[in-house]
Structure formats: C-alpha cells, structure tokens
Write a protein that holds these residues in place. Structure first.
Motif, short mmCIF file in Angstrom:
data_model
loop_
_atom_site.label_atom_id
_atom_site.label_comp_id
_atom_site.label_asym_id
_atom_site.label_seq_id
_atom_site.Cartn_x
_atom_site.Cartn_y
_atom_site.Cartn_z
N MET A 18 -6.30 -4.52 -4.28
CA MET A 18 -5.29 -5.20 -3.46
C MET A 18 -4.83 -4.27 -2.35
O MET A 18 -4.59 -3.08 -2.56
CB MET A 18 -4.08 -5.60 -4.31
CG MET A 18 -3.04 -6.38 -3.54
SD MET A 18 -1.69 -6.99 -4.62
CE MET A 18 -0.93 -5.45 -5.11
N LYS A 19 -4.70 -4.79 -1.16
CA LYS A 19 -4.30 -3.99 -0.01
C LYS A 19 -2.87 -3.51 -0.16
O LYS A 19 -1.97 -4.27 -0.51
CB LYS A 19 -4.44 -4.82 1.27
CG LYS A 19 -4.19 -4.02 2.54
CD LYS A 19 -4.43 -4.89 3.75
CE LYS A 19 -4.20 -4.10 5.03
NZ LYS A 19 -4.43 -4.90 6.24
N GLY A 20 -2.64 -2.21 0.08
CA GLY A 20 -1.31 -1.63 -0.05
C GLY A 20 -0.37 -2.05 1.07
O GLY A 20 -0.78 -2.55 2.11
N VAL A 21 0.92 -1.83 0.86
CA VAL A 21 1.92 -2.13 1.87
C VAL A 21 1.85 -1.07 2.96
O VAL A 21 1.71 0.12 2.69
CB VAL A 21 3.33 -2.13 1.24
CG1 VAL A 21 4.38 -2.39 2.31
CG2 VAL A 21 3.41 -3.18 0.15
N LEU A 22 1.93 -1.49 4.23
CA LEU A 22 1.89 -0.55 5.33
C LEU A 22 3.13 0.32 5.34
O LEU A 22 4.25 -0.15 5.19
CB LEU A 22 1.78 -1.28 6.67
CG LEU A 22 0.45 -1.99 6.96
CD1 LEU A 22 0.52 -2.65 8.33
CD2 LEU A 22 -0.71 -1.01 6.91
N GLY A 23 2.93 1.62 5.49
CA GLY A 23 4.02 2.57 5.58
C GLY A 23 3.54 3.81 6.32
O GLY A 23 2.36 3.93 6.64
N ASP A 27 -0.69 10.43 -0.95
CA ASP A 27 -1.15 10.76 -2.30
C ASP A 27 -0.27 11.88 -2.85
O ASP A 27 0.66 12.36 -2.19
CB ASP A 27 -2.63 11.19 -2.30
CG ASP A 27 -2.92 12.28 -1.27
OD1 ASP A 27 -2.06 13.18 -1.09
OD2 ASP A 27 -4.00 12.24 -0.66
N ARG A 28 -0.57 12.31 -4.07
CA ARG A 28 0.22 13.36 -4.72
C ARG A 28 0.14 14.69 -3.97
O ARG A 28 1.09 15.47 -3.96
CB ARG A 28 -0.25 13.55 -6.16
CG ARG A 28 -0.03 12.34 -7.05
CD ARG A 28 1.44 12.07 -7.27
NE ARG A 28 1.65 10.92 -8.15
CZ ARG A 28 2.82 10.35 -8.37
NH1 ARG A 28 3.90 10.82 -7.74
NH2 ARG A 28 2.93 9.32 -9.18
N ASN A 29 -1.00 14.95 -3.34
CA ASN A 29 -1.14 16.21 -2.61
C ASN A 29 -0.16 16.26 -1.43
O ASN A 29 0.48 17.29 -1.19
CB ASN A 29 -2.58 16.37 -2.10
CG ASN A 29 -3.57 16.64 -3.22
OD1 ASN A 29 -3.19 17.21 -4.26
ND2 ASN A 29 -4.81 16.25 -3.03
N GLN A 86 -2.41 13.01 8.59
CA GLN A 86 -2.89 12.24 9.74
C GLN A 86 -2.16 10.90 9.88
O GLN A 86 -2.19 10.28 10.94
CB GLN A 86 -4.39 11.98 9.61
CG GLN A 86 -4.78 11.14 8.39
CD GLN A 86 -6.26 10.87 8.33
OE1 GLN A 86 -6.88 10.54 9.35
NE2 GLN A 86 -6.86 11.02 7.14
N TYR A 87 -1.49 10.46 8.80
CA TYR A 87 -0.77 9.19 8.85
C TYR A 87 0.74 9.39 9.04
O TYR A 87 1.52 8.47 8.82
CB TYR A 87 -1.02 8.39 7.58
CG TYR A 87 -2.48 8.01 7.42
CD1 TYR A 87 -3.08 7.10 8.27
CD2 TYR A 87 -3.25 8.62 6.43
CE1 TYR A 87 -4.42 6.78 8.14
CE2 TYR A 87 -4.60 8.31 6.30
CZ TYR A 87 -5.18 7.38 7.15
OH TYR A 87 -6.50 7.06 7.02
N PHE A 88 1.15 10.60 9.46
CA PHE A 88 2.56 10.86 9.76
C PHE A 88 3.01 9.96 10.89
O PHE A 88 2.42 9.93 11.96
CB PHE A 88 2.74 12.34 10.14
CG PHE A 88 4.13 12.69 10.58
CD1 PHE A 88 5.19 12.65 9.68
CD2 PHE A 88 4.38 13.07 11.89
CE1 PHE A 88 6.48 12.99 10.08
CE2 PHE A 88 5.66 13.41 12.29
CZ PHE A 88 6.71 13.36 11.39
N GLN A 89 4.06 9.16 10.66
CA GLN A 89 4.61 8.22 11.64
C GLN A 89 3.58 7.21 12.13
O GLN A 89 3.72 6.64 13.20
CB GLN A 89 5.23 8.97 12.82
CG GLN A 89 6.44 9.80 12.44
CD GLN A 89 7.13 10.44 13.61
OE1 GLN A 89 6.59 10.55 14.71
NE2 GLN A 89 8.35 10.88 13.41
N THR A 90 2.51 7.00 11.33
CA THR A 90 1.48 6.03 11.69
C THR A 90 1.33 5.04 10.53
O THR A 90 0.86 5.43 9.44
CB THR A 90 0.13 6.72 11.94
OG1 THR A 90 0.28 7.68 12.97
CG2 THR A 90 -0.93 5.70 12.33
N SER A 147 0.14 2.82 7.74
CA SER A 147 -1.15 2.74 7.07
C SER A 147 -0.96 2.25 5.65
O SER A 147 0.05 2.56 5.00
CB SER A 147 -1.82 4.13 7.06
OG SER A 147 -2.94 4.13 6.20
N ALA A 148 -1.94 1.52 5.13
CA ALA A 148 -1.90 1.06 3.75
C ALA A 148 -2.02 2.24 2.79
O ALA A 148 -1.64 2.15 1.62
CB ALA A 148 -3.02 0.06 3.50
#
Length: 235
Positions: free
Chosen positions: A1-6, A37-39, A14-18, A20-21
């Motif tokens: 299932m596609k995750g909620v965008l955040g 992720d946990r990292n 790379q997804y800082f302030q961008t 993404s699911a």
C-alpha cells in the motif's frame, strides 16, 4: 500500500522538505517528526531530542501550547544571524532596496514547525567562529544593557556550508509588509528614517492559524552607536 506523503526532517536525507511516500515513519513519542527509515531517525536523534518533548506535549494538550523553549530558540536565531556578516549584509541590502521603493516592513524568518527552527539554529551554530567581539544594543532592544554595564560578547561566524545554510535557513526568509503586530509597528517607526538599523522578525507557526513572533534590531556596524559607550564595535 502506498505510504502517506511526508517530508523527512533529517537535513542529510534526499527527501528533506520534499514530500515523499518514503517519509512515512513517525517518531513514536511526538508523533510529528517524519523519517524515511530507522537510519534517518537515529542520525537525527541528537537534534530531535531537544524538541521531541515540546511536540509531544503540544499533541497531548489542545488548550495550551508551551512556548518558553520556542521563544528561547527564536532569540538564539536572531543572535546567531547578528554574528554572521554575510547574512546581515544581505538582509540590509534587501531591506534598503524595499525602503527605496517606498515599502514599509521588515525581513522575517518564518518556520512552519518548531523542528525547522531548531534545525536552523543548529546549522548556524555549526559554522566556524572567526572571533568574539563586544556587542551593544539600542535602548529599545530586548538585548539592551545600560551604559556602564559589561558588554555582551558576540561570536562572529563565517559560512562554509552555503548550500545547507541556504536550504535550512535562507529559504525561510522573506520581506513582509502590512503586519498587524503592534510591537512590530512600533519598532518599524524607530527605523523608518535610518539606514544603519533594521528590524528582524522571526515567526513560528503553531496549531491551526496560531503563530508566535519575536523581533529585534540589526545594526549596520554590529553594535548600536558603540561610541556612545566609549567602546568599539570590534569590526
């Protein structure tokens, strides 16, 4: 299932302030900070732990938002900006150009979350210190000390991470006009006819349409009329 965008709150991601699911993992305590992720979460914990409790309390208490720590960080941001000449030069140049166009207002740093504010403070604090100099504020400033008092000491910094500072701090800054804030209008009256002094505002958005604000003055030569105190600005 596609995750909620955040957006991941870790600036190294790379997804800082961008949106993404992938940024679907929430901090279990505050339930607000998102990570890929946990990292990412573990890498950011040393910074997030400073405000995790604030977010948790805000989520649990719908009638009162704790602001003491937020206000403190807002003041720290102004203090840090004051000590970075490359940033203050840009703010002054922008402010003076707006005033030449007949506009009344100030430069404002707006943060959409507490976390954005804390991250901006951290990034500026990470820039290297070049020297420490005495600082004197105007009598109308929250930072004011009466003549004869020991001066505050301000650390001057040099930006060495241009991309990071622009991304985390610079992107939050804009010229604002027509504010209904009474205290801000009084401050703008004081600098209306001066080119050596400007108002700097900080805004943090809270729940719903609520926001908290603070402001202070920046001076072209770092300190306000240092000769009146028998001191040099150190620049």
């Amino acid at each position: 299932m596609k995750g909620v965008l955040g957006s991941c709150v870790n600036p190294a991601c790379q997804y800082f302030q961008t949106p993404s699911a992938k940024a679907s993992l929430k901090c279990a305590k505050c339930k607000t900070a998102r990570y890929c992720d946990r990292n990412c979460q573990r890498a950011h914990w040393s910074y997030h732990k400073q405000f995790c409790g604030i977010w948790a309390q805000t989520s649990a208490d719908q009638s009162e938002i704790p602001l003491a720590k937020v206000k403190q960080k807002m003041s720290e941001l102004v203090w840090l900006i004051r000590g970075i000449p490359s940033v203050t030069d840009f703010l002054f140049a922008t402010c003076l150009e707006e005033k030449r166009q007949g506009r009344r207002g100030c430069m404002d740093f707006e943060f959409k979350t507490f976390e954005d504010l804390y991250e901006a403070v951290r990034v500026l604090e990470s820039q290297p210190v070049t020297k420490a100099v005495p600082f004197f504020a105007s009598p109308d400033s929250p930072s004011y000390r009466p003549p004869g008092s020991n001066p505050d000491i301000i650390k001057l910094r040099k930006i060495v991470q241009d991309d990071l500072v622009t991304k985390v701090v610079g992107s939050k800054c804009a010229w604002i006009e027509n504010s209904t804030r009474v205290n801000l209008q009084m401050a703008l009256d004081l600098v209306a006819k001066r080119d050596d002094m400007m108002v700097l505002s900080v805004t943090v958005l809270l729940k719903g349409t609520y926001a908290t604000h603070t402001h202070d003055f920046l001076y072209k030569d770092l300190s306000y009329r240092p000769s009146s105190y028998g001191e040099s600005s150190g620049q």
